[in-house]
Design a protein around this motif. Structure first.
Motif, PDB file in Angstrom:
ATOM      1  N   VAL A 222       0.843  -1.208   0.000  1.00 44.50           N
ATOM      2  CA  VAL A 222       0.000   0.000   0.000  1.00 44.50           C
ATOM      3  C   VAL A 222       0.874   1.253   0.000  1.00 44.50           C
ATOM      4  CG1 VAL A 222      -1.733   1.300   1.292  1.00 44.50           C
ATOM      5  CG2 VAL A 222      -1.877  -1.192   1.200  1.00 44.50           C
ATOM      6  N   VAL A 223       1.939   1.232   0.806  1.00 40.28           N
ATOM      7  CA  VAL A 223       2.833   2.392   0.882  1.00 40.28           C
ATOM      8  C   VAL A 223       3.489   2.654  -0.470  1.00 40.28           C
ATOM      9  CG1 VAL A 223       4.883   3.360   1.996  1.00 40.28           C
ATOM     10  CG2 VAL A 223       3.261   2.016   3.345  1.00 40.28           C
ATOM     11  N   THR A 224       3.961   1.590  -1.119  1.00 43.04           N
ATOM     12  CA  THR A 224       4.627   1.781  -2.422  1.00 43.04           C
ATOM     13  C   THR A 224       3.660   2.343  -3.463  1.00 43.04           C
ATOM     14  OG1 THR A 224       4.186  -0.526  -3.060  1.00 43.04           O
ATOM     15  CG2 THR A 224       6.287  -0.064  -1.996  1.00 43.04           C
ATOM     16  N   LYS A 228       3.974   5.925  -5.104  1.00 42.53           N
ATOM     17  CA  LYS A 228       4.246   5.778  -6.541  1.00 42.53           C
ATOM     18  C   LYS A 228       5.708   5.410  -6.798  1.00 42.53           C
ATOM     19  CE  LYS A 228       0.549   8.943  -7.844  1.00 42.53           C
ATOM     20  NZ  LYS A 228       0.155  10.188  -8.548  1.00 42.53           N
ATOM     21  N   ILE A 229       6.160   4.381  -6.051  1.00 48.01           N
ATOM     22  CA  ILE A 229       7.512   3.864  -6.241  1.00 48.01           C
ATOM     23  C   ILE A 229       7.424   2.357  -6.360  1.00 48.01           C
ATOM     24  CG2 ILE A 229       8.653   5.740  -4.994  1.00 48.01           C
ATOM     25  CD1 ILE A 229       8.765   3.957  -2.547  1.00 48.01           C
ATOM     26  N   SER A 230       8.488   1.719  -6.808  1.00 44.81           N
ATOM     27  CA  SER A 230       8.500   0.257  -6.908  1.00 44.81           C
ATOM     28  C   SER A 230       8.764  -0.348  -5.537  1.00 44.81           C
ATOM     29  CB  SER A 230       9.583  -0.203  -7.894  1.00 44.81           C
ATOM     30  OG  SER A 230      10.871   0.079  -7.369  1.00 44.81           O
ATOM     31  N   GLY A 231       8.325  -1.590  -5.364  1.00 49.02           N
ATOM     32  CA  GLY A 231       8.503  -2.261  -4.087  1.00 49.02           C
ATOM     33  C   GLY A 231       9.955  -2.386  -3.673  1.00 49.02           C
ATOM     34  N   SER A 232      10.851  -2.551  -4.651  1.00 47.85           N
ATOM     35  CA  SER A 232      12.271  -2.713  -4.331  1.00 47.85           C
ATOM     36  C   SER A 232      12.901  -1.420  -3.837  1.00 47.85           C
ATOM     37  CB  SER A 232      13.028  -3.219  -5.571  1.00 47.85           C
ATOM     38  OG  SER A 232      12.912  -2.290  -6.641  1.00 47.85           O
ATOM     39  N   LEU A 243       7.278   0.915  13.274  1.00 51.03           N
ATOM     40  CA  LEU A 243       7.496   0.421  11.919  1.00 51.03           C
ATOM     41  C   LEU A 243       8.081   1.569  11.100  1.00 51.03           C
ATOM     42  CD1 LEU A 243       7.187  -1.709   9.693  1.00 51.03           C
ATOM     43  CD2 LEU A 243       4.824  -0.928   9.377  1.00 51.03           C
ATOM     44  N   ILE A 244       9.285   1.350  10.590  1.00 52.79           N
ATOM     45  CA  ILE A 244      10.004   2.393   9.851  1.00 52.79           C
ATOM     46  C   ILE A 244      10.003   2.075   8.363  1.00 52.79           C
ATOM     47  CG2 ILE A 244      12.174   3.646   9.615  1.00 52.79           C
ATOM     48  CD1 ILE A 244      10.961   3.928  12.402  1.00 52.79           C
ATOM     49  N   PHE A 245       9.689   3.073   7.552  1.00 54.22           N
ATOM     50  CA  PHE A 245       9.864   2.982   6.099  1.00 54.22           C
ATOM     51  C   PHE A 245      10.798   4.113   5.674  1.00 54.22           C
ATOM     52  CE2 PHE A 245       5.650   0.918   6.385  1.00 54.22           C
ATOM     53  CZ  PHE A 245       5.930  -0.243   5.699  1.00 54.22           C
ATOM     54  N   TRP A 246      11.817   3.757   4.890  1.00 52.90           N
ATOM     55  CA  TRP A 246      12.661   4.786   4.264  1.00 52.90           C
ATOM     56  C   TRP A 246      12.140   5.018   2.857  1.00 52.90           C
ATOM     57  CZ3 TRP A 246      15.622   1.256   7.378  1.00 52.90           C
ATOM     58  CH2 TRP A 246      16.314   1.859   8.441  1.00 52.90           C
ATOM     59  N   VAL A 247      11.643   6.212   2.602  1.00 50.43           N
ATOM     60  CA  VAL A 247      11.045   6.535   1.302  1.00 50.43           C
ATOM     61  C   VAL A 247      12.037   7.366   0.490  1.00 50.43           C
ATOM     62  CG1 VAL A 247       9.091   7.614   0.128  1.00 50.43           C
ATOM     63  CG2 VAL A 247       8.771   6.550   2.379  1.00 50.43           C
ATOM     64  N   PRO A 248      12.323   6.973  -0.748  1.00 51.91           N
ATOM     65  CA  PRO A 248      13.285   7.740  -1.557  1.00 51.91           C
ATOM     66  C   PRO A 248      12.751   9.118  -1.925  1.00 51.91           C
ATOM     67  CG  PRO A 248      12.235   6.032  -2.879  1.00 51.91           C
ATOM     68  CD  PRO A 248      11.795   5.798  -1.463  1.00 51.91           C
ATOM     69  N   CYS A 249      13.637  10.099  -1.906  1.00 57.84           N
ATOM     70  CA  CYS A 249      13.292  11.460  -2.325  1.00 57.84           C
ATOM     71  C   CYS A 249      13.438  11.570  -3.841  1.00 57.84           C
ATOM     72  CB  CYS A 249      14.203  12.470  -1.641  1.00 57.84           C
ATOM     73  SG  CYS A 249      14.142  12.413   0.169  1.00 57.84           S
TER      74      CYS A 249
END
Length: 412
Positions: A222-224, A228-232, A243-249
């Motif tokens: 859901v987060v990906t 709007k990014i790929s799961g990888s 729960l930590i998610f690192w999201v690319p800028c």
């Protein structure tokens, strides 16, 4: 399994196909591409590999029809490798099996077109070949599916191990940049792109312990999608109960633009995902120390937000950055405390200053909230200036007082 050995005209045509399967390969690939858009988006090298796979698969069938023998162990291993390669080429299992089914159907259609013109071929296809046809393609489909899933499982375990290693590098005091870059690239993550940590307080996941990882995978999906990014591109970890998610800028984004975009994403997530109660948003960080620092910021924002009792669900570190920066310097902290130290002996003055700042220096509104006459407010503000030695007309001075008051409230 009894394998028929074709005869007569059917044998002649099968031998011709075996020598040059190009017609079968071309029509099969066209049918596969029309039935599944996945095959239209493949790279040129992967498309060539798919064509060769169709050729090899068809040749196995032709040889079985000509010799009356099953494919050899060596042939089957080559065939299974086709499935293994699709894992790394980004083709999912459903698309792989659909392609095999459609390709097999086209091969059979080519035989039926021949049979429509040859009476003796019709009888042999119907009574001799067709009973074996279903068994052959069913067994081959099972074989390639098993190989695919085994490879996928192996790749998943390998990537999980690398992600675990990556998290260890992020939280390691040494901050080994070369190792961080190596592991990131092995997973398929660009280490030169900065990331922002989102720290979530979560509701208990109502499932069996053995299913928790699968549930977290579902939440990550859901987060990906919302980011709007790929799961990888998304990395997760459990850290200090969050729960930590690192999201690319976005490459080239300013820190301000990134903070605004991540805040909007975090807001949508806590409103959409039932498992998310609150979220803390760190600031942009690059490399192992940057990733780790962003996590600390996100968790700190959550902790401060929980204490303020506002009931909000989104807490950004950028909102408390000045306060936290002051806390990290003993000299700065002592200086700010000294600004309002004398005011603390006169509660009315301290309360007046706090309200005046909260109301954006609007005197009438401040007086109304405090329930005092405007002249009383003016007198108190003058007293504050005398005690602190500054001017409330000076924005820089007001900023210092504002930070000092917020630090004092946070320490109470």
């Amino acid at each position: 399994m009894k394998i028929p050995k074709v005869t007569g005209k059917l044998r002649e045509v099968t031998a011709e196909y075996a020598r040059d399967p190009s017609m079968i390969v071309d029509r099969s690939y066209r049918a596969i591409s029309q039935s599944d858009g996945t095959y239209n988006d493949l790279s040129s090298s992967t498309k060539s590999d798919v064509m060769e796979s169709i050729r090899f698969s068809a040749t196995l069938w032709f040889n079985s029809m000509l010799t009356g023998q099953s494919p050899t162990d060596e042939d089957m291993e080559i065939f299974r490798n086709l499935g293994r390669r699709r894992v790394h080429q980004g083709v999912d299992l459903a698309s792989l099996l659909r392609a095999y089914r459609v390709g097999s159907k086209e091969l059979w259609n080519a035989y039926l077109e021949l049979a429509s013109k040859q009476q003796d071929v019709q009888s042999e296809l119907l009574f001799t070949v067709s009973p074996y046809l279903l068994d052959h393609f069913d067994e081959m489909a099972q074989s390639i599916a098993i190989a695919y899933m085994e490879e996928q499982h192996g790749q998943s375990r390998w990537k999980d191990a690398l992600r675990y290693e990556l998290c260890n590098l992020i939280f390691s005091p040494a901050g080994e940049i070369d190792e961080f870059n190596r592991v990131s690239e092995a997973i398929g993550i660009d280490p030169t792109i900065a990331r922002v940590a989102l720290a979530f307080d979560t509701n208990a996941i109502d499932t069996m312990p053995s299913r928790i990882e699968a549930e977290l995978d579902r939440v990550q999906l859901v987060v990906t999608r919302m980011a709007k990014i790929s799961g990888s591109d998304l990395v997760r970890v459990m850290y200090r109960g969050r729960l930590i998610f690192w999201v690319p800028c976005i490459r080239g984004d300013s820190l301000l633009a990134s903070d605004r975009r991540m805040g909007e994403l975090a807001t949508r997530l806590v409103e959409t995902v039932p498992e998310f109660k609150r979220v803390g948003v760190g600031m942009m960080g690059l490399g192992p120390s940057g990733w780790s620092g962003s996590v600390d910021e996100a968790v700190k924002a959550l902790e401060v937000g929980e204490r303020d009792g506002s009931g909000n669900r989104l807490y950004r570190y950028s909102d408390i950055a000045l306060n936290e920066g002051a806390r990290r310097s003993d000299n700065v902290l002592r200086y700010l405390e000294s600004l309002i130290e004398r005011l603390s002996h006169e509660p009315d003055l301290l309360r007046t200053l706090e309200c005046y700042l909260d109301q954006f220096q609007k005197r009438k509104q401040t007086a109304d909230i405090l329930g005092i006459h405007p002249n009383t407010l003016n007198y108190r503000l003058e007293r504050i200036q005398e005690i602190t030695g500054g001017s409330i007309q000076d924005p820089a001075w007001l900023a210092k007082l504002h930070v000092a008051i917020r630090l004092r409230k946070g320490s109470l």
